[in-house]
Design a protein around this motif. Structure first.
Motif, PDB file in Angstrom:
ATOM      1  N   ALA A 115       0.833  -1.207   0.000  1.00  0.00           N
ATOM      2  CA  ALA A 115       0.000   0.000   0.000  1.00  0.00           C
ATOM      3  C   ALA A 115       0.864   1.251   0.000  1.00  0.00           C
ATOM      4  O   ALA A 115       0.593   2.212  -0.731  1.00  0.00           O
ATOM      5  N   GLU A 116       1.925   1.254   0.814  1.00  0.00           N
ATOM      6  CA  GLU A 116       2.815   2.412   0.863  1.00  0.00           C
ATOM      7  C   GLU A 116       3.520   2.612  -0.472  1.00  0.00           C
ATOM      8  O   GLU A 116       3.684   3.739  -0.948  1.00  0.00           O
ATOM      9  N   ALA A 117       3.939   1.504  -1.091  1.00  0.00           N
ATOM     10  CA  ALA A 117       4.614   1.595  -2.377  1.00  0.00           C
ATOM     11  C   ALA A 117       3.670   2.136  -3.456  1.00  0.00           C
ATOM     12  O   ALA A 117       4.065   2.961  -4.284  1.00  0.00           O
ATOM     13  N   TRP A 118       2.417   1.687  -3.448  1.00  0.00           N
ATOM     14  CA  TRP A 118       1.456   2.177  -4.430  1.00  0.00           C
ATOM     15  C   TRP A 118       1.177   3.662  -4.235  1.00  0.00           C
ATOM     16  O   TRP A 118       1.060   4.412  -5.214  1.00  0.00           O
ATOM     17  N   LEU A 119       1.057   4.109  -2.990  1.00  0.00           N
ATOM     18  CA  LEU A 119       0.814   5.526  -2.739  1.00  0.00           C
ATOM     19  C   LEU A 119       1.953   6.368  -3.306  1.00  0.00           C
ATOM     20  O   LEU A 119       1.723   7.383  -3.969  1.00  0.00           O
ATOM     21  N   ALA A 120       3.187   5.942  -3.062  1.00  0.00           N
ATOM     22  CA  ALA A 120       4.338   6.682  -3.586  1.00  0.00           C
ATOM     23  C   ALA A 120       4.351   6.687  -5.105  1.00  0.00           C
ATOM     24  O   ALA A 120       4.617   7.716  -5.736  1.00  0.00           O
ATOM     25  N   ARG A 121       4.019   5.539  -5.713  1.00  0.00           N
ATOM     26  CA  ARG A 121       4.066   5.461  -7.176  1.00  0.00           C
ATOM     27  C   ARG A 121       2.972   6.307  -7.817  1.00  0.00           C
ATOM     28  O   ARG A 121       3.205   6.981  -8.834  1.00  0.00           O
ATOM     29  N   LEU A 122       1.766   6.279  -7.260  1.00  0.00           N
ATOM     30  CA  LEU A 122       0.657   7.027  -7.839  1.00  0.00           C
ATOM     31  C   LEU A 122       0.892   8.525  -7.774  1.00  0.00           C
ATOM     32  O   LEU A 122       0.349   9.288  -8.594  1.00  0.00           O
ATOM     33  N   GLN A 123       1.677   8.982  -6.813  1.00  0.00           N
ATOM     34  CA  GLN A 123       1.942  10.403  -6.675  1.00  0.00           C
ATOM     35  C   GLN A 123       3.147  10.851  -7.485  1.00  0.00           C
ATOM     36  O   GLN A 123       3.433  12.045  -7.559  1.00  0.00           O
ATOM     37  N   ALA A 124       3.837   9.898  -8.109  1.00  0.00           N
ATOM     38  CA  ALA A 124       4.990  10.249  -8.933  1.00  0.00           C
ATOM     39  C   ALA A 124       4.516  10.940 -10.213  1.00  0.00           C
ATOM     40  O   ALA A 124       3.493  10.553 -10.795  1.00  0.00           O
ATOM     41  N   PRO A 125       5.216  11.958 -10.701  1.00  0.00           N
ATOM     42  CA  PRO A 125       4.773  12.694 -11.889  1.00  0.00           C
ATOM     43  C   PRO A 125       4.751  11.859 -13.150  1.00  0.00           C
ATOM     44  O   PRO A 125       4.022  12.185 -14.096  1.00  0.00           O
ATOM     45  N   ASP A 126       5.531  10.760 -13.196  1.00  0.00           N
ATOM     46  CA  ASP A 126       5.562   9.948 -14.413  1.00  0.00           C
ATOM     47  C   ASP A 126       4.669   8.717 -14.320  1.00  0.00           C
ATOM     48  O   ASP A 126       4.777   7.806 -15.146  1.00  0.00           O
ATOM     49  N   CYS A 127       3.787   8.671 -13.346  1.00  0.00           N
ATOM     50  CA  CYS A 127       2.857   7.545 -13.221  1.00  0.00           C
ATOM     51  C   CYS A 127       1.838   7.597 -14.351  1.00  0.00           C
ATOM     52  O   CYS A 127       1.132   8.589 -14.516  1.00  0.00           O
ATOM     53  N   GLY A 128       1.748   6.538 -15.139  1.00  0.00           N
ATOM     54  CA  GLY A 128       0.888   6.533 -16.319  1.00  0.00           C
ATOM     55  C   GLY A 128      -0.395   5.738 -16.121  1.00  0.00           C
ATOM     56  O   GLY A 128      -0.606   5.111 -15.077  1.00  0.00           O
ATOM     57  N   ALA A 151      -4.114   1.545 -13.736  1.00  0.00           N
ATOM     58  CA  ALA A 151      -4.992   0.387 -13.933  1.00  0.00           C
ATOM     59  C   ALA A 151      -4.492  -0.814 -13.128  1.00  0.00           C
ATOM     60  O   ALA A 151      -5.285  -1.558 -12.536  1.00  0.00           O
ATOM     61  N   ALA A 152      -3.162  -1.000 -13.075  1.00  0.00           N
ATOM     62  CA  ALA A 152      -2.597  -2.097 -12.278  1.00  0.00           C
ATOM     63  C   ALA A 152      -2.905  -1.899 -10.798  1.00  0.00           C
ATOM     64  O   ALA A 152      -3.180  -2.864 -10.066  1.00  0.00           O
ATOM     65  N   PHE A 153      -2.849  -0.640 -10.345  1.00  0.00           N
ATOM     66  CA  PHE A 153      -3.191  -0.354  -8.948  1.00  0.00           C
ATOM     67  C   PHE A 153      -4.638  -0.717  -8.655  1.00  0.00           C
ATOM     68  O   PHE A 153      -4.935  -1.325  -7.616  1.00  0.00           O
ATOM     69  N   GLU A 154      -5.564  -0.349  -9.555  1.00  0.00           N
ATOM     70  CA  GLU A 154      -6.975  -0.661  -9.332  1.00  0.00           C
ATOM     71  C   GLU A 154      -7.191  -2.166  -9.279  1.00  0.00           C
ATOM     72  O   GLU A 154      -7.999  -2.652  -8.482  1.00  0.00           O
ATOM     73  N   ARG A 155      -6.459  -2.916 -10.103  1.00  0.00           N
ATOM     74  CA  ARG A 155      -6.586  -4.376 -10.054  1.00  0.00           C
ATOM     75  C   ARG A 155      -6.066  -4.913  -8.724  1.00  0.00           C
ATOM     76  O   ARG A 155      -6.660  -5.805  -8.120  1.00  0.00           O
ATOM     77  N   PRO A 187     -10.298  -7.340  -0.056  1.00  0.00           N
ATOM     78  CA  PRO A 187     -10.719  -6.194   0.776  1.00  0.00           C
ATOM     79  C   PRO A 187      -9.598  -5.640   1.649  1.00  0.00           C
ATOM     80  O   PRO A 187      -9.579  -4.442   1.940  1.00  0.00           O
ATOM     81  N   ALA A 188      -8.660  -6.495   2.063  1.00  0.00           N
ATOM     82  CA  ALA A 188      -7.558  -6.021   2.904  1.00  0.00           C
ATOM     83  C   ALA A 188      -6.680  -5.030   2.156  1.00  0.00           C
ATOM     84  O   ALA A 188      -6.084  -4.137   2.770  1.00  0.00           O
ATOM     85  N   HIS A 189      -6.561  -5.189   0.843  1.00  0.00           N
ATOM     86  CA  HIS A 189      -5.759  -4.243   0.062  1.00  0.00           C
ATOM     87  C   HIS A 189      -6.371  -2.850   0.120  1.00  0.00           C
ATOM     88  O   HIS A 189      -5.668  -1.850   0.328  1.00  0.00           O
ATOM     89  N   ALA A 190      -7.695  -2.772  -0.110  1.00  0.00           N
ATOM     90  CA  ALA A 190      -8.373  -1.476  -0.072  1.00  0.00           C
ATOM     91  C   ALA A 190      -8.285  -0.846   1.316  1.00  0.00           C
ATOM     92  O   ALA A 190      -8.073   0.362   1.458  1.00  0.00           O
ATOM     93  N   GLN A 191      -8.405  -1.683   2.359  1.00  0.00           N
ATOM     94  CA  GLN A 191      -8.329  -1.164   3.724  1.00  0.00           C
ATOM     95  C   GLN A 191      -6.931  -0.641   4.031  1.00  0.00           C
ATOM     96  O   GLN A 191      -6.762   0.437   4.615  1.00  0.00           O
ATOM     97  N   ALA A 192      -5.906  -1.388   3.620  1.00  0.00           N
ATOM     98  CA  ALA A 192      -4.527  -0.960   3.876  1.00  0.00           C
ATOM     99  C   ALA A 192      -4.215   0.335   3.149  1.00  0.00           C
ATOM    100  O   ALA A 192      -3.577   1.236   3.707  1.00  0.00           O
ATOM    101  N   TYR A 193      -4.685   0.451   1.906  1.00  0.00           N
ATOM    102  CA  TYR A 193      -4.404   1.676   1.156  1.00  0.00           C
ATOM    103  C   TYR A 193      -5.115   2.871   1.788  1.00  0.00           C
ATOM    104  O   TYR A 193      -4.555   3.967   1.871  1.00  0.00           O
ATOM    105  N   ALA A 194      -6.353   2.676   2.248  1.00  0.00           N
ATOM    106  CA  ALA A 194      -7.088   3.768   2.894  1.00  0.00           C
ATOM    107  C   ALA A 194      -6.359   4.240   4.155  1.00  0.00           C
ATOM    108  O   ALA A 194      -6.284   5.438   4.434  1.00  0.00           O
ATOM    109  N   GLN A 195      -5.783   3.288   4.928  1.00  0.00           N
ATOM    110  CA  GLN A 195      -5.053   3.666   6.139  1.00  0.00           C
ATOM    111  C   GLN A 195      -3.799   4.463   5.801  1.00  0.00           C
ATOM    112  O   GLN A 195      -3.493   5.472   6.458  1.00  0.00           O
ATOM    113  N   VAL A 196      -3.057   4.032   4.777  1.00  0.00           N
ATOM    114  CA  VAL A 196      -1.846   4.751   4.374  1.00  0.00           C
ATOM    115  C   VAL A 196      -2.212   6.145   3.867  1.00  0.00           C
ATOM    116  O   VAL A 196      -1.531   7.137   4.153  1.00  0.00           O
TER     117      VAL A 196
END
Length: 330
Positions: free
Chosen positions: A2-15, A20-24, A30-39
């Motif tokens: 979750a922390e890695a995805w947050l950092a990647r999504l905020q990167a200026p070159d995130c395409g 789409a890979a993050f949404e998948r 459900p634990a993935h969505a919960q962890a990302y919401a907490q981060v």
């Protein structure tokens, strides 16, 4: 993850492919969505604390500490400085310390997050009524001089209670200041949208030295590009603005990719585009939030699109017949 995805999504070159890979990934469990919401909540709290002397001292200490250890540690995510990660960890510790020692806390902090449920009606500590949409995260920070709200993602409506301290909403670099009113703020991938239902608000956006402040009248909205440089005032679709609060979504000539993004907010089943040329399709209609099958039927009847199961909790839309798309038609 979750922390890695947050950092990647905020990167200026995130395409788009990575998004789409993050949404998948988020839909896999459900634990993935919960962890990302907490981060994401922690990130919002750290942003709200950015002006505190204690946090600035923690950031300085983190940079000095990381400089001494940069040869021994490397981060897995490309483009993420070690100092930023260390600052985030120290800031998290600062936040916990402030929460655990109320006597030292300069402000009252609260977080609100929602997953795929329908919009929720919440009363903030000052009496302000907030309607929080699905897939949304908000953090509030109140003190004696200011009532501050950070909209980290999603959409919310505020019926602001009258008080001496000003009420501000921060979203994507834009600041919405209220004078006792009802307004909505939506943080989209490429823009921040503010709609005024009653009263008056002023919206400030842009970089330092090149900021603009624009006032809204009732039944007006402003759309501010992600770079904050442009803000266009237009009439507000009040029917659509009132409908989403009740779990009904009204679309008028909405781009299909934008429509899917909004419908996906309310469901664990995500609808994707198998052909990016479909993104430009303009769709009008009214749908119950979370009813993906009703939307699929409408797109089949009106635009000849069909849905193919392409993953766990994932349906992909294709034009025409499912000749070589694979999977089952829904």
């Amino acid at each position: 993850s979750a922390e890695a995805w947050l950092a990647r999504l905020q990167a200026p070159d995130c395409g788009p492919g990575e998004r789409a890979a993050f949404e998948r990934w988020r839909a896999q469990h459900p634990a993935h969505a919960q962890a990302y919401a907490q981060v994401e909540q922690l990130h919002a709290k750290v942003a709200l604390l950015a002006g505190d002397p204690l946090l600035r001292a923690a950031g300085l200490a983190a940079r000095r500490h990381s400089a001494a250890r940069r040869d021994r540690r490397r981060l897995l995510m490309r483009g993420l400085p070690i100092a930023a990660a260390a600052s985030l960890l120290l800031a998290a510790g600062v936040f916990r310390l402030l929460r655990e020692t109320p006597a030292q806390a300069p402000a009252s902090l609260h977080s609100y997050a929602s997953a795929t449920e329908l919009p929720r009606r919440l009363t903030l500590e000052d009496g302000t009524v907030m309607i929080l949409d699905a897939d949304s995260t908000v953090t509030t920070r109140y003190d004696s001089t200011r009532r501050l709200v950070m909209l980290e993602r999603g959409r919310a409506e505020f019926s602001v209670a009258h008080a001496a301290a000003p009420f501000e909403v921060h979203a994507g670099g834009s600041v919405i200041r209220d004078t006792g009113t009802v307004f909505q703020v939506s943080k989209e991938r490429d823009a921040v949208v503010v709609g005024l239902l009653d009263g008056a608000v002023v919206v400030t956006h842009g970089e330092d030295g090149n900021t603009q402040t624009q006032a809204l009248l009732p039944a007006q909205q402003i759309r501010i590009a992600a770079d904050g440089d442009s803000g266009v005032i237009a009439p507000l679709d009040t029917q659509a603005a009132l409908a989403w609060r009740q779990g009904e979504l009204v679309f008028r000539q909405r781009r299909l990719d934008s429509l899917l993004a909004e419908m996906n907010r309310y469901s664990d089943i995500k609808l994707l585009l198998g052909d990016q040329r479909l993104a430009d399709l303009r769709v009008s209609g009214s749908f119950h939030a979370g009813d993906q099958q009703a939307l699929i039927k409408a797109l089949d009847a009106g635009w000849g699109l069909h849905a193919v199961a392409t993953g766990n909790h994932e349906l992909t839309l294709y034009p025409g017949q499912a000749s070589n798309a694979g999977g089952a038609r829904h």
